[in-house]
Design an enzyme around this catalytic site. Sequence first.
Site, PDB file in Angstrom:
ATOM      1  N   ASP A   1      -2.315  -1.214  -4.006  1.00  0.00           N
ATOM      2  CA  ASP A   1      -2.611   0.184  -4.310  1.00  0.00           C
ATOM      3  C   ASP A   1      -1.277   0.934  -4.363  1.00  0.00           C
ATOM      4  O   ASP A   1      -0.691   1.230  -3.331  1.00  0.00           O
ATOM      5  CB  ASP A   1      -3.531   0.758  -3.232  1.00  0.00           C
ATOM      6  CG  ASP A   1      -3.924   2.205  -3.498  1.00  0.00           C
ATOM      7  OD1 ASP A   1      -3.366   2.823  -4.434  1.00  0.00           O
ATOM      8  OD2 ASP A   1      -4.767   2.726  -2.754  1.00  0.00           O
TER       9      ASP A   1
ATOM     10  N   TYR B   1       0.886  -1.163   0.000  1.00  0.00           N
ATOM     11  CA  TYR B   1       0.000   0.000   0.000  1.00  0.00           C
ATOM     12  C   TYR B   1       0.925   1.214   0.000  1.00  0.00           C
ATOM     13  O   TYR B   1       1.377   1.663   1.047  1.00  0.00           O
ATOM     14  CB  TYR B   1      -0.919  -0.024   1.221  1.00  0.00           C
ATOM     15  CG  TYR B   1      -1.799   1.207   1.348  1.00  0.00           C
ATOM     16  CD1 TYR B   1      -2.402   1.781   0.235  1.00  0.00           C
ATOM     17  CD2 TYR B   1      -2.034   1.786   2.586  1.00  0.00           C
ATOM     18  CE1 TYR B   1      -3.204   2.898   0.347  1.00  0.00           C
ATOM     19  CE2 TYR B   1      -2.849   2.904   2.730  1.00  0.00           C
ATOM     20  CZ  TYR B   1      -3.424   3.455   1.593  1.00  0.00           C
ATOM     21  OH  TYR B   1      -4.219   4.570   1.718  1.00  0.00           O
TER      22      TYR B   1
END
Length: 253
Positions: free
Chosen positions: A143, A102
């Site tokens: 992400d 992330y």
Amino acid sequence: MKIASWNVNSIRARVDHVTAWLKARKPDVLLQELKGTEFPATVFEDLGYESVAVTQKTYNGVAILSRHPIETVNTTLAGDEADSHARFLETTIMGIRVVNIYLPNGNPVGSDKFAYKLAWMDRLNKEMSAWRRENVPVLIGGDFNVIPDDIDCHKPSSWVHDALFQPEPRARYRALLSLGYTDAFRSLHPGEAGQFTFWDYFRQAFEHNRGIRIDHFLLSPRLAERVKSCEIDLEPRAQEKPSDHAPIIVELQ
């Protein structure tokens, strides 16, 4: 082997979304960004998935679910012992180094958060470079908080002041590819516009497909040659109270 990545934007709020999606799509592996201190491992055990999670209060948090045994290798990204953010999880599954990240958002541009984003990407580059020297297939998903190219957003002029669109992180993303990794989705959909993984909650962004592509799979050469498909599943984003991200799925032969 089907591997998915989904920033669920709070596993506590969307555990029902995730369990329903797992039952419908049945991936072998799911990488998650989850936000929260507790991860409902037993819920997923009942569906046949073992899991590993790295959690943090309020922000961040990553987890990997798998139908196959998971060997945890690292829960922190090397290079900064003071970094306590739950943003990185390195595992081995079925002989593949599966890494869930992330990447920092970095806003506002010019702040300490932006400097942290760039430093984090530099650290990731060093790790990915080291993995390339090893004889192990590597998949990095999650992400990335980077819009790689203008084609990866609905309206580039709307993002010129955002950290996700700045030349520095975009150059660092290209540097990861120059190590020999392949952007799985773009490799199968070259030049295809309008393909996004994130849409803001405001101004009917999803309904009008005003989105950005920031969730990616980067594959080492041994895996890139095995890619059968890579798709974005829009259905969960159309549900009530959805995550602002959609799952992305890569299938390996």
